[in-house]
Write a protein that holds these residues in place. Structure first.
Motif, PDB file in Angstrom:
ATOM      1  N   GLU A  59       1.312  -1.025  -0.149  1.00 46.73           N
ATOM      2  CA  GLU A  59      -0.477  -0.193  -0.093  1.00 46.73           C
ATOM      3  C   GLU A  59       0.745   0.766  -0.018  1.00 46.73           C
ATOM      4  N   VAL A  60       0.689   2.126  -0.867  1.00 48.60           N
ATOM      5  CA  VAL A  60       1.352   3.272  -0.631  1.00 48.60           C
ATOM      6  C   VAL A  60       0.335   4.805  -0.481  1.00 48.60           C
ATOM      7  N   PRO A  61       1.362   5.433   0.149  1.00 51.89           N
ATOM      8  CA  PRO A  61       0.834   6.327   1.241  1.00 51.89           C
ATOM      9  C   PRO A  61      -0.231   7.882   0.553  1.00 51.89           C
ATOM     10  N   LEU A  62      -0.917   7.819   0.413  1.00 56.11           N
ATOM     11  CA  LEU A  62      -1.325   8.897  -0.804  1.00 56.11           C
ATOM     12  C   LEU A  62      -0.071  10.344  -0.711  1.00 56.11           C
ATOM     13  N   ARG A  63      -0.035  10.152   0.041  1.00 54.01           N
ATOM     14  CA  ARG A  63       0.985  11.596   0.288  1.00 54.01           C
ATOM     15  C   ARG A  63       2.244  11.101  -0.547  1.00 54.01           C
ATOM     16  N   GLU A  64       2.516  10.320  -1.378  1.00 57.62           N
ATOM     17  CA  GLU A  64       3.600   9.234  -2.207  1.00 57.62           C
ATOM     18  C   GLU A  64       3.094   9.700  -3.171  1.00 57.62           C
ATOM     19  N   VAL A  65       1.772   9.340  -3.446  1.00 56.92           N
ATOM     20  CA  VAL A  65       1.261   9.463  -4.819  1.00 56.92           C
ATOM     21  C   VAL A  65       0.887  10.362  -4.971  1.00 56.92           C
ATOM     22  N   PHE A  66       0.987  11.774  -4.828  1.00 61.95           N
ATOM     23  CA  PHE A  66       0.232  13.691  -4.581  1.00 61.95           C
ATOM     24  C   PHE A  66       2.397  13.942  -5.191  1.00 61.95           C
ATOM     25  N   GLN A  67       3.294  13.382  -4.545  1.00 67.05           N
ATOM     26  CA  GLN A  67       3.921  13.566  -4.891  1.00 67.05           C
ATOM     27  C   GLN A  67       4.328  13.347  -6.053  1.00 67.05           C
ATOM     28  N   LYS A  68       4.321  11.654  -6.245  1.00 71.15           N
ATOM     29  CA  LYS A  68       4.461  11.584  -8.461  1.00 71.15           C
ATOM     30  C   LYS A  68       4.059  11.937  -8.613  1.00 71.15           C
ATOM     31  N   ILE A  69       2.231  12.127  -8.507  1.00 68.35           N
ATOM     32  CA  ILE A  69       1.467  13.463  -9.190  1.00 68.35           C
ATOM     33  C   ILE A  69       2.378  14.179  -9.685  1.00 68.35           C
ATOM     34  N   GLN A  70       3.026  15.532  -8.704  1.00 66.35           N
ATOM     35  CA  GLN A  70       3.558  16.529  -8.097  1.00 66.35           C
ATOM     36  C   GLN A  70       4.413  16.681  -8.899  1.00 66.35           C
ATOM     37  N   THR A  71       5.428  15.705  -8.829  1.00 69.49           N
ATOM     38  CA  THR A  71       6.497  15.929 -10.193  1.00 69.49           C
ATOM     39  C   THR A  71       6.138  15.158 -11.754  1.00 69.49           C
ATOM     40  N   LYS A  72       5.051  14.452 -11.808  1.00 74.34           N
ATOM     41  CA  LYS A  72       4.858  15.209 -13.226  1.00 74.34           C
ATOM     42  C   LYS A  72       4.358  15.737 -14.449  1.00 74.34           C
ATOM     43  N   GLU A  73       3.447  16.603 -13.188  1.00 74.58           N
ATOM     44  CA  GLU A  73       2.917  17.878 -13.477  1.00 74.58           C
ATOM     45  C   GLU A  73       3.526  19.210 -13.235  1.00 74.58           C
ATOM     46  N   ASP A  74       4.958  18.927 -12.334  1.00 70.87           N
ATOM     47  CA  ASP A  74       6.315  19.957 -12.232  1.00 70.87           C
ATOM     48  C   ASP A  74       5.381  21.135 -11.456  1.00 70.87           C
ATOM     49  N   GLY A  75       4.720  20.461 -10.556  1.00 68.61           N
ATOM     50  CA  GLY A  75       4.215  21.456  -9.517  1.00 68.61           C
ATOM     51  C   GLY A  75       2.848  21.708  -9.772  1.00 68.61           C
ATOM     52  N   GLY A  76       2.402  21.910 -11.203  1.00 66.25           N
ATOM     53  CA  GLY A  76       1.131  22.095 -11.133  1.00 66.25           C
ATOM     54  C   GLY A  76      -0.197  21.472 -11.049  1.00 66.25           C
ATOM     55  N   LYS A  77      -0.975  22.105 -12.236  1.00 66.95           N
ATOM     56  CA  LYS A  77      -2.612  20.829 -11.847  1.00 66.95           C
ATOM     57  C   LYS A  77      -2.343  20.706 -12.399  1.00 66.95           C
ATOM     58  N   THR A  78      -3.452  19.269 -12.251  1.00 62.11           N
ATOM     59  CA  THR A  78      -3.456  18.192 -13.207  1.00 62.11           C
ATOM     60  C   THR A  78      -3.418  18.544 -14.936  1.00 62.11           C
ATOM     61  N   SER A  79      -2.924  17.823 -15.427  1.00 58.58           N
ATOM     62  CA  SER A  79      -3.161  18.043 -16.796  1.00 58.58           C
ATOM     63  C   SER A  79      -4.547  16.903 -17.598  1.00 58.58           C
ATOM     64  N   ILE A  80      -5.239  16.548 -16.884  1.00 59.26           N
ATOM     65  CA  ILE A  80      -6.482  15.647 -16.949  1.00 59.26           C
ATOM     66  C   ILE A  80      -6.815  15.940 -16.094  1.00 59.26           C
ATOM     67  N   SER A  81      -8.779  16.044 -15.689  1.00 58.12           N
ATOM     68  CA  SER A  81      -9.790  16.238 -15.236  1.00 58.12           C
ATOM     69  C   SER A  81     -10.307  15.432 -14.400  1.00 58.12           C
ATOM     70  N   HIS A  82     -10.853  15.780 -13.093  1.00 56.63           N
ATOM     71  CA  HIS A  82     -11.585  14.582 -12.326  1.00 56.63           C
ATOM     72  C   HIS A  82     -12.838  13.844 -13.398  1.00 56.63           C
ATOM     73  N   LYS A  83     -13.118  14.415 -13.961  1.00 57.90           N
ATOM     74  CA  LYS A  83     -14.508  14.127 -14.500  1.00 57.90           C
ATOM     75  C   LYS A  83     -14.448  13.578 -16.381  1.00 57.90           C
ATOM     76  N   GLU A  84     -12.779  13.738 -16.439  1.00 57.66           N
ATOM     77  CA  GLU A  84     -12.768  12.807 -17.924  1.00 57.66           C
ATOM     78  C   GLU A  84     -13.215  11.312 -17.461  1.00 57.66           C
ATOM     79  N   GLU A  85     -13.742  10.745 -18.937  1.00 56.13           N
ATOM     80  CA  GLU A  85     -13.336   9.829 -18.963  1.00 56.13           C
ATOM     81  C   GLU A  85     -12.508   8.376 -17.815  1.00 56.13           C
TER      82      GLU A  85
END
Length: 142
Positions: A59-85
Motif C-alpha cells: 500500500e502506497v501512502p496517498l502523500r507519495e502518490v501526490f508527490q508522484k503527480i506533483q513531479t509529473k506535473e512539475d508542481g502544477g495542476k493535473t493535465s487531466i480533469s477528474h471528470k474525464e472518461e
C-alpha cells in the motif's frame, strides 16, 4: 501545513482543514469555499495522511502518490480533469503509479485522488513530505 490536518468528510464535497476540536466533534473549513462546518464524532471522516493506495506489492501512502503527480506535473495542476472518461483516468493513473492494483483501485478512487490533488494545489498545500517517517526510514537503513 501537512496532510495530517486535511480531511475528507463523507457526504460533503471537496476537502476540509481541521480548525479545532469541540466536545461533540470538530470544526472544519472547506478548502473549496472557505465555509466552516461542524462535524459530529459519528460522521465518517478520513484524514488524508492515513489514506493509502493499493499496489500489486504494497500500500502506497496517498502523500507519495501526490508527490508522484506533483513531479509529473512539475508542481502544477493535473493535465487531466477528474471528470474525464474512465480509460483516460486509468491511463493517467498508470503513468503516475504503474503498479497500482486495478482490481482494488476503482475509477471513483482515481477521480478523488486527482480532484484532491488539484484542490490542495489550488490552496498552496504542496508539501507532501512526511519528515517523521523519513527520519524513521533513515535510522532503519543504517
Amino acid at each position: 501545513m501537512g496532510l495530517e490536518k486535511i480531511l475528507s468528510v463523507a457526504g460533503k464535497p471537496g476537502l476540509y482543514k481541521l480548525i479545532t476540536q469541540t466536545r461533540t466533534g470538530f470544526v472544519a473549513e472547506s478548502l473549496l469555499d472557505g465555509k466552516r462546518i461542524t462535524v459530529s464524532l459519528r460522521a465518517s471522516v478520513s484524514v488524508l495522511s492515513e489514506i493509502a493506495i493499493y499496489t500489486l506489492e504494497e500500500e502506497v501512502p496517498l502523500r507519495e502518490v501526490f508527490q508522484k503527480i506533483q513531479t509529473k506535473e512539475d508542481g502544477g495542476k493535473t493535465s487531466i480533469s477528474h471528470k474525464e472518461e474512465k480509460i483516460k483516468l486509468e491511463e493517467y493513473f498508470f503513468e503516475v503509479l504503474p503498479n497500482y492494483d486495478e482490481d482494488r483501485v476503482y475509477v471513483s478512487d482515481i477521480k478523488k485522488v486527482i480532484q484532491w490533488y488539484n484542490i490542495l494545489n489550488d490552496n498552496k498545500i504542496t508539501d507532501f513530505s512526511n519528515e517523521k517517517e523519513e527520519k524513521t526510514n533513515t535510522s532503519e537503513e543504517e
